[in-house]
Design a protein around this motif. Structure first.
Motif, PDB file in Angstrom:
ATOM      1  N   ARG A  28       0.272  21.340  12.089  1.00  0.00           N
ATOM      2  CA  ARG A  28      -0.441  20.513  13.081  1.00  0.00           C
ATOM      3  C   ARG A  28       0.137  19.105  13.172  1.00  0.00           C
ATOM      4  NH1 ARG A  28      -5.511  22.303  14.661  1.00  0.00           N
ATOM      5  NH2 ARG A  28      -4.952  21.034  16.473  1.00  0.00           N
ATOM      6  N   ASP A  29       0.041  18.535  14.359  1.00  0.00           N
ATOM      7  CA  ASP A  29       0.340  17.115  14.546  1.00  0.00           C
ATOM      8  C   ASP A  29      -0.966  16.354  14.363  1.00  0.00           C
ATOM      9  OD1 ASP A  29       3.166  17.081  15.206  1.00  0.00           O
ATOM     10  OD2 ASP A  29       2.602  18.198  17.007  1.00  0.00           O
ATOM     11  N   VAL A  30      -1.019  15.560  13.313  1.00  0.00           N
ATOM     12  CA  VAL A  30      -2.263  14.888  12.917  1.00  0.00           C
ATOM     13  C   VAL A  30      -2.178  13.390  13.203  1.00  0.00           C
ATOM     14  CG1 VAL A  30      -3.749  14.302  10.950  1.00  0.00           C
ATOM     15  CG2 VAL A  30      -2.705  16.580  11.094  1.00  0.00           C
ATOM     16  N   LEU A  31      -3.217  12.878  13.832  1.00  0.00           N
ATOM     17  CA  LEU A  31      -3.316  11.429  14.010  1.00  0.00           C
ATOM     18  C   LEU A  31      -4.607  10.972  13.327  1.00  0.00           C
ATOM     19  CD1 LEU A  31      -2.236   8.803  15.259  1.00  0.00           C
ATOM     20  CD2 LEU A  31      -3.510   9.350  17.342  1.00  0.00           C
ATOM     21  N   ILE A  32      -4.447  10.227  12.243  1.00  0.00           N
ATOM     22  CA  ILE A  32      -5.616   9.695  11.526  1.00  0.00           C
ATOM     23  C   ILE A  32      -6.156   8.504  12.312  1.00  0.00           C
ATOM     24  CG2 ILE A  32      -6.454   8.671   9.383  1.00  0.00           C
ATOM     25  CD1 ILE A  32      -4.083   9.975   7.931  1.00  0.00           C
ATOM     26  N   VAL A  33      -7.459   8.510  12.540  1.00  0.00           N
ATOM     27  CA  VAL A  33      -8.091   7.439  13.320  1.00  0.00           C
ATOM     28  C   VAL A  33      -8.991   6.627  12.392  1.00  0.00           C
ATOM     29  CG1 VAL A  33      -9.628   6.937  15.259  1.00  0.00           C
ATOM     30  CG2 VAL A  33      -7.999   8.846  15.416  1.00  0.00           C
ATOM     31  N   GLU A  34      -8.694   5.344  12.290  1.00  0.00           N
ATOM     32  CA  GLU A  34      -9.455   4.462  11.390  1.00  0.00           C
ATOM     33  C   GLU A  34      -9.932   3.221  12.124  1.00  0.00           C
ATOM     34  OE1 GLU A  34     -11.074   4.087   8.894  1.00  0.00           O
ATOM     35  OE2 GLU A  34     -10.164   4.757   7.024  1.00  0.00           O
ATOM     36  N   ASP A  35     -11.028   2.670  11.643  1.00  0.00           N
ATOM     37  CA  ASP A  35     -11.491   1.407  12.208  1.00  0.00           C
ATOM     38  C   ASP A  35     -10.704   0.236  11.621  1.00  0.00           C
ATOM     39  OD1 ASP A  35     -12.646   2.118   9.780  1.00  0.00           O
ATOM     40  OD2 ASP A  35     -14.468   0.965  10.103  1.00  0.00           O
ATOM     41  N   ILE A  36     -10.466   0.262  10.302  1.00  0.00           N
ATOM     42  CA  ILE A  36      -9.831  -0.914   9.696  1.00  0.00           C
ATOM     43  C   ILE A  36      -8.962  -0.540   8.491  1.00  0.00           C
ATOM     44  CG2 ILE A  36     -11.808  -1.430   8.188  1.00  0.00           C
ATOM     45  CD1 ILE A  36     -11.218  -4.469   8.834  1.00  0.00           C
ATOM     46  N   ILE A  37      -7.841  -1.249   8.383  1.00  0.00           N
ATOM     47  CA  ILE A  37      -7.023  -1.179   7.173  1.00  0.00           C
ATOM     48  C   ILE A  37      -7.235  -2.501   6.453  1.00  0.00           C
ATOM     49  CG2 ILE A  37      -4.704  -0.923   6.228  1.00  0.00           C
ATOM     50  CD1 ILE A  37      -3.890   0.364   8.908  1.00  0.00           C
ATOM     51  N   ASP A  38      -7.846  -2.395   5.291  1.00  0.00           N
ATOM     52  CA  ASP A  38      -8.162  -3.595   4.512  1.00  0.00           C
ATOM     53  C   ASP A  38      -7.105  -3.701   3.406  1.00  0.00           C
ATOM     54  OD1 ASP A  38      -9.586  -5.580   3.028  1.00  0.00           O
ATOM     55  OD2 ASP A  38     -11.436  -4.916   3.958  1.00  0.00           O
ATOM     56  N   SER A  39      -7.392  -3.167   2.230  1.00  0.00           N
ATOM     57  CA  SER A  39      -6.362  -3.145   1.174  1.00  0.00           C
ATOM     58  C   SER A  39      -5.279  -2.113   1.483  1.00  0.00           C
ATOM     59  CB  SER A  39      -7.001  -2.798  -0.173  1.00  0.00           C
ATOM     60  OG  SER A  39      -7.474  -1.466  -0.159  1.00  0.00           O
ATOM     61  N   GLY A  40      -5.626  -1.101   2.267  1.00  0.00           N
ATOM     62  CA  GLY A  40      -4.690  -0.011   2.564  1.00  0.00           C
ATOM     63  C   GLY A  40      -4.825   1.161   1.606  1.00  0.00           C
ATOM     64  N   LEU A  41      -5.667   1.018   0.589  1.00  0.00           N
ATOM     65  CA  LEU A  41      -5.755   2.051  -0.455  1.00  0.00           C
ATOM     66  C   LEU A  41      -6.303   3.378   0.087  1.00  0.00           C
ATOM     67  CD1 LEU A  41      -7.014  -0.099  -3.474  1.00  0.00           C
ATOM     68  CD2 LEU A  41      -4.717   0.800  -3.069  1.00  0.00           C
ATOM     69  N   THR A  42      -7.289   3.303   0.970  1.00  0.00           N
ATOM     70  CA  THR A  42      -7.863   4.540   1.515  1.00  0.00           C
ATOM     71  C   THR A  42      -6.793   5.338   2.267  1.00  0.00           C
ATOM     72  OG1 THR A  42     -10.011   3.456   1.765  1.00  0.00           O
ATOM     73  CG2 THR A  42      -9.669   5.490   3.026  1.00  0.00           C
ATOM     74  N   LEU A  43      -6.080   4.667   3.165  1.00  0.00           N
ATOM     75  CA  LEU A  43      -5.088   5.371   3.973  1.00  0.00           C
ATOM     76  C   LEU A  43      -3.872   5.790   3.163  1.00  0.00           C
ATOM     77  CD1 LEU A  43      -5.225   3.599   7.424  1.00  0.00           C
ATOM     78  CD2 LEU A  43      -5.556   6.028   6.940  1.00  0.00           C
ATOM     79  N   SER A  44      -3.541   5.011   2.168  1.00  0.00           N
ATOM     80  CA  SER A  44      -2.421   5.380   1.308  1.00  0.00           C
ATOM     81  C   SER A  44      -2.716   6.727   0.638  1.00  0.00           C
ATOM     82  CB  SER A  44      -2.215   4.284   0.263  1.00  0.00           C
ATOM     83  OG  SER A  44      -1.315   4.716  -0.709  1.00  0.00           O
ATOM     84  N   TRP A  45      -3.938   6.832   0.120  1.00  0.00           N
ATOM     85  CA  TRP A  45      -4.336   8.075  -0.536  1.00  0.00           C
ATOM     86  C   TRP A  45      -4.473   9.208   0.481  1.00  0.00           C
ATOM     87  CZ3 TRP A  45      -8.393  11.345   0.183  1.00  0.00           C
ATOM     88  CH2 TRP A  45      -8.518  12.354  -0.789  1.00  0.00           C
ATOM     89  N   LEU A  46      -5.081   8.898   1.612  1.00  0.00           N
ATOM     90  CA  LEU A  46      -5.371   9.935   2.608  1.00  0.00           C
ATOM     91  C   LEU A  46      -4.094  10.525   3.215  1.00  0.00           C
ATOM     92  CD1 LEU A  46      -7.816  11.297   3.892  1.00  0.00           C
ATOM     93  CD2 LEU A  46      -7.687   9.620   5.737  1.00  0.00           C
TER      94      LEU A  46
END
Ligand code: PRP
Length: 183
Positions: free
Chosen positions: A97-115
């Protein structure tokens, strides 16, 4: 909820409802062009991304699929590896699949780094990120965000999905919360 009705709780409106709408339209045109002829899966991260997902998805002209994850926050002083827990997983199989993660905010970046690491291990064909807001001064890890709305100062912001103690998510704009509210 309108900013002017809760003026006393806010220091400054950073991004207005109209600016958000215009920016999401701009990002949607880029996304449509980049994914032309491909089936896109939007993955929203609960709960903050609900508003961005709802507005971005409706702005996109082709069919898209939408799925959701809920993850726990990491503890203070921890690193990204192994400290994020999945509270609600995707319903979709990501293979190919072509996945696009949709987020409201990148703060420290830790959530998206892990995700991104977690989703990459599930065999997606591609993984990109769309985030409405980013706080460059709060970054602990570098995140490669392809579709970004606005860089904002490292202040406590609420609205358009972002909360303080579960309140203000339904504020139409993104605004800096006045210190007297949380101190
Ligand atoms: C917020 C936001 C991101 C994350 C970003 O979620 O929605 O998921 O924090 O922060 P980071 O870049 O420092 O990892 P939060 O944990 O507040 O949960 P919520 O979306 O349910 O409000």
């Amino acid at each position: 909820m309108d900013s002017r009705e809760i003026e006393a709780d806010l220091t400054e409106v950073l991004v207005t409802e109209q600016q958000i709408r215009d920016k999401l339209a701009e990002l949607a045109r880029r996304i449509e062009a980049d994914y032309e002829g491909r089936d896109l899966l939007l993955v929203g991260v609960l709960k903050g991304a609900v508003m961005v997902m709802a507005d971005l998805a409706r702005e996109l002209k082709p069919h898209v699929n939408m799925d959701w994850m809920a993850v726990s926050s990491y503890g203070a002083g921890t690193t990204s590896s192994g400290v994020v827990k999945i509270l609600k997983d995707l319903d979709s199989d990501l293979s190919g699949r072509d996945v696009l993660i949709v987020e409201d905010i990148i703060d420290s970046g830790l959530t998206l780094s892990w995700l991104t690491g977690n989703l990459a291990s599930r065999g997606a064909a591609s993984i990109e990120i769309c985030a409405l807001l980013r706080k460059p001064d709060a970054a602990k890890v570098e995140i490669d965000v392809k579709y970004l709305g606005f860089d904002i100062p490292n202040q406590f912001v609420v609205g358009y999905g972002l909360d303080f103690a579960e309140r203000y998510r339904n504020l139409r704009d993104v605004a800096i919360l006045a210190p007297h509210v949380y101190s």
